[in-house]
Each structure stands twice: as C-alpha cells, then as structure tokens.
Design a protein around this motif. Structure first.
Motif, short mmCIF file in Angstrom:
data_model
loop_
_atom_site.label_atom_id
_atom_site.label_comp_id
_atom_site.label_asym_id
_atom_site.label_seq_id
_atom_site.Cartn_x
_atom_site.Cartn_y
_atom_site.Cartn_z
N UNK A 39 2.64 6.65 1.75
CA UNK A 39 2.68 5.25 2.16
C UNK A 39 2.51 4.38 0.92
N UNK A 40 3.06 3.19 0.95
CA UNK A 40 2.88 2.27 -0.17
C UNK A 40 3.18 0.85 0.27
N UNK A 41 2.73 -0.12 -0.55
CA UNK A 41 3.00 -1.52 -0.21
C UNK A 41 4.49 -1.82 -0.28
N UNK A 42 5.17 -1.11 -1.15
CA UNK A 42 6.63 -1.23 -1.19
C UNK A 42 7.21 0.16 -0.99
N UNK A 43 8.50 0.18 -0.61
CA UNK A 43 9.17 1.47 -0.42
C UNK A 43 9.21 2.25 -1.74
N UNK A 44 9.43 1.53 -2.85
CA UNK A 44 9.51 2.19 -4.15
C UNK A 44 8.18 2.85 -4.50
N UNK A 45 7.10 2.12 -4.20
CA UNK A 45 5.77 2.66 -4.51
C UNK A 45 5.52 3.93 -3.69
#
Ligand code: AMP
Ligand code: GLY
Length: 418
Positions: free
Chosen positions: A386-392
């Motif tokens: 999981x991340x704050x952005x998809x890239x993260x």
C-alpha cells in the motif's frame, strides 16, 4: 465462529487473511490451502471441487460459515448442496453462477436486458462460425462457452488465427466440453476496469475499482495468464463513471437476475471496457478476481464477516463499508515458463526479509516441505503493498520482491508503474 474457506490460491490467502482479522472468528479451515494459508488457518486436504466432501466436513465440524474462492465449485452447485443441508455459505447458487460459467447465458442475458456489451453470435457449428467471421472481418474475439481457466478467449488478428481458434475449441476440444459452443464477438477498444460488488440478491455495494494485468509480459505483451498483477484503484475510474456503471450496469444486472428467478447473492465481478461509446461489459465472474482480491481486501477497513453475513441475510442496504485511501499494487511472481510448461518444487527464499519491508505476501502455488517452502504452481506468490501514491506502492512491492528468489522466478516489471 468457525469458518471454512474453499480454494488454494492467492485470492484465498487474501480472504483467509482478511477474515482472520474479524473479532468474531475463532478458527478458519482452508480446503485445500497452501503454505502461506497454513500459517493462519488449518489446511485440510479436500479438493475445492469435492462438494460432498466439503459439505460432510462442514457438517461434522459444525462450520458456521463457508466462503468459496474459485468459480468451479460455485458453477457445480456447492451453494445448493450446502443450503440443502442447512449449512451457511456465501456465494451464488448454480443457476446464478451461470453468469460466469456459461458465456452463452451471460451474453444472451445481457442482450435480453439491454446491458451494454460487444455484439455477438453463438455457434455450435464450425462451418457457420467461419462464414460469420468472413462476413465480419478482423480483429474478432472468439470465446469458448464454458469455464477455461481464463484461457478461453482468443483475440484473432486475422483469418488464420480465427480459424485456428474455432478449430481448437470446436474440433480439437482443447477446453473439453467448454468449447462445444462458442461466442464470436465484436472487438472492442479502450481501457479495462473491474468493479466487484457485494450482492445480497436485491442490493449491492460496489467495492473500490481495480485493474488486472492479464498478459504475461511487460507492456501487455505475450500470452494471457490468470493475472500477473493488479492495482487498486484503477486510474481511469472516476465518480461520474462509477455513477453510470452502478446505475446502468450493476444495478440493472441485479434487477434482471431477480426477474430471471435467480437473485444474485455473492460477489459479482463486472469486467468492463471503457469504449468511445461508453462502458461495456466484457464478462461477469461469480467470485472475487485473482489477483484483484489481493489489492482490494487490503484496502477494506470494515469487518468482512459482517459484510458477508449482511449479504446472506439480505440486509446489505443497512451496512456501511469503509475503504482505505491508500493505493494498492500487487505483483505476481510466477514460475519460469508460466503460462506454458513450468517446473515445480523450487525452493523459495527471502520471504522473511521481504515481509520486513511491510508488504503482504499472498501465497498461491506454494507447498511446505519440512522446513522449506517450495513452488507448486504457475502463479507462486503475490506481493501487495500500500502507498499514498500508486508509484510508492509499486516501489515498495518491487523492493520486497527483490528479496525473494526461486529458480526461474518470473514477474512483470511494470505493474503500477505506468
Ligand atoms: P474475458 O474472460 O471475457 O474477460 O476475456 C479476457 C480478456 O480478453 C479481457 O480482459 C479483455 O482483455 C479481452 N477481451 C474479451 N472480450 C473482448 C472484446 N470483445 N474486445 C476486446 N477485448 C476483449
Ligand atoms: N483476474 C481475473 C480473474 O480472476 O478472472
């Protein structure tokens, strides 16, 4: 409560993992499970398609609720058998599961109720099928009627490919009975998005959107697979589309199933393609997607047992489901050669080091052999971050995957990174 989960893939690992977080669950059995599921549930070696064996076990061990992962037992009537014995089970019955198990049923159903889908015809005679493709032109899409483990759809670029697909399905019977009849349909273009919904027969609650990556190699090259990775949400989905799809497609599908006398209870998977003329249904599935479940369930905040019980009891309109804002990415590590021939029994290393990076490792084709975990299938692991952005999220999943190894390991390098 005592729960039973049927199946052995990454989807079932995600289901067991999520269900095990419910305060009302004391114990989970998984039939047959895998080496990852074994860490959080008791795995019992009953195959997912042994409906009587499963029902006998549930009766004998007083299982309070059974959750079914794959389509085959649903299509074969596991829900009818359990309900007939007074056992609580979550999923559509055999009649309703036809929405996935028969492409002829689902296409004719969509036509009858004006649900937007590709134009099509059904054939049981290969000569007539060939005449039809000659009239229609290329590309054209050829689908085996029955279940074919995600491999029964051929997008034919030219006449030779189309004829080969028709012959493979109808004469060579590469999918067995599933190819007795075929659907030939118009080729559609646009981004794909999947919406899964919890359904109680009358009401539905859509889940967060997701997108599968079916092709084996980067940039959507190579053969179709069961799914090499998934992201949630889908970047192409938005509020406006959601409103339209929920009202004109999912809601209408449920109403139509009720009119047909087969109210739909369970998970409804609606695979959509967003064409210039609006969203159209590519397919329905009667269960969670794999690997879509591995990105959706980690974003779910609400107790899954509460939602499932509300579905079974027909009170889905009374509950509230909450999701995490974070984005999820799942990358699947497969055996070298998958989806074609691959070796089994390769030792998997680095799982603990990968887990330390804060990811969820969902096992699929894995087996414990004494103190080792070895590969035992085509898709082996799904690493979800999981991340704050998809890239993260994607970076985290790939950092963890870099710690994992087994001979022949193969995975896409572009999931969530485009
Ligand atoms: P299905 O199992 O019917 O969803 O098909 C598997 C995949 O084939 C879909 O996810 C699409 O990528 C592709 N597909 C199926 N039907 C069509 C169509 N009519 N036009 C273009 N692509 C299609
Ligand atoms: N990932 C596609 C499916 O489960 O059918």
């Amino acid at each position: 409560m005592k729960l039973m989960v049927v199946g052995s893939g990454g989807r079932e690992h995600a289901l067991v993992w999520k269900l095990s977080q419910s305060p009302c669950v004391d114990k989970i059995y998984c039939m047959p499970g895998n080496a990852g599921i074994e860490e959080i549930a008791e795995c019992i070696n009953i195959p997912a398609d042994d409906i009587n064996g499963l029902a006998d076990y549930a009766q004998k061990h007083k299982i309070d609720l059974t959750v079914v992962g794959p389509e085959a037992p649903l299509a074969a009537g596991i829900v009818d058998e359990f309900e007939g014995r007074g056992l609580k089970i979550f999923g559509p019955n055999k009649a309703a599961a036809q929405i996935e198990s028969s492409k002829v049923f689902s296409k004719e159903f969509m036509k009858k109720y004006n649900l937007p889908t590709a134009d099509f015809e059904v054939f049981d005679d290969p000569d007539k099928a060939i005449k039809y493709i000659d009239k229609k032109g290329f590309p054209i899409v050829i689908k085996a009627e029955g279940l074919a483990q995600g491999k029964g759809v051929i997008i034919a670029k030219d006449r030779a490919e189309a004829i080969k697909a028709i012959n493979d399905m109808m004469q060579e019977k590469v999918f067995g009975k599933a190819g007795n009849r075929i659907v030939i349909e118009e080729y559609l273009e646009g981004p794909e998005v999947t919406i899964l919904s919890f359904c109680d027969g009358k009401h539905f609650l859509p889940m967060v959107s997701s997108k599968d990556h079916k092709k084996a190699f980067d940039n959507d090259k190579g053969p179709n697979t069961g799914g090499m990775g998934a992201i949630s949400p889908s970047p192409t989905y938005n509020e406006e589309l959601a409103k339209k799809i929920e009202k004109n497609i999912i809601g209408k599908t449920l109403e139509a199933m009720e009119i047909e006398g087969m109210p739909y209870k369970g998970i409804l998977y609606t695979g959509l393609i967003l064409t210039e003329k609006g969203p159209k249904v590519l397919e329905y599935n009667c269960r969670f997607g794999d690997p879509e479940a591995q990105v959706i369930l980690p974003r779910l905040n609400t107790d899954l047992v509460d939602i499932i019980e509300a579905c079974i009891e027909g009170r889905l309109d009374k509950i509230n489901v909450e999701w995490k804002k974070e984005k999820a990415v799942c990358v699947v590590a497969a055996s070298g050669g998958y989806p074609k021939k691959y070796k089994k029994g390769m030792e998997i290393t680095g799982l603990d080091q990968a887990r330390e990076l804060g990811v969820q490792i969902f096992h699929a084709g894995t087996l414990r052999q004494e103190d080792k975990i070895v590969t035992s299938g085509g898709r082996v692991l799904g690493i979800t971050a999981l991340g704050d952005t998809q890239q993260e999220a994607a970076k985290k999943a790939y950092d963890a995957l870099a710690k994992i190894n087994f001979e022949g390991i193969q995975y896409r390098k572009d999931i969530g990174l485009r």
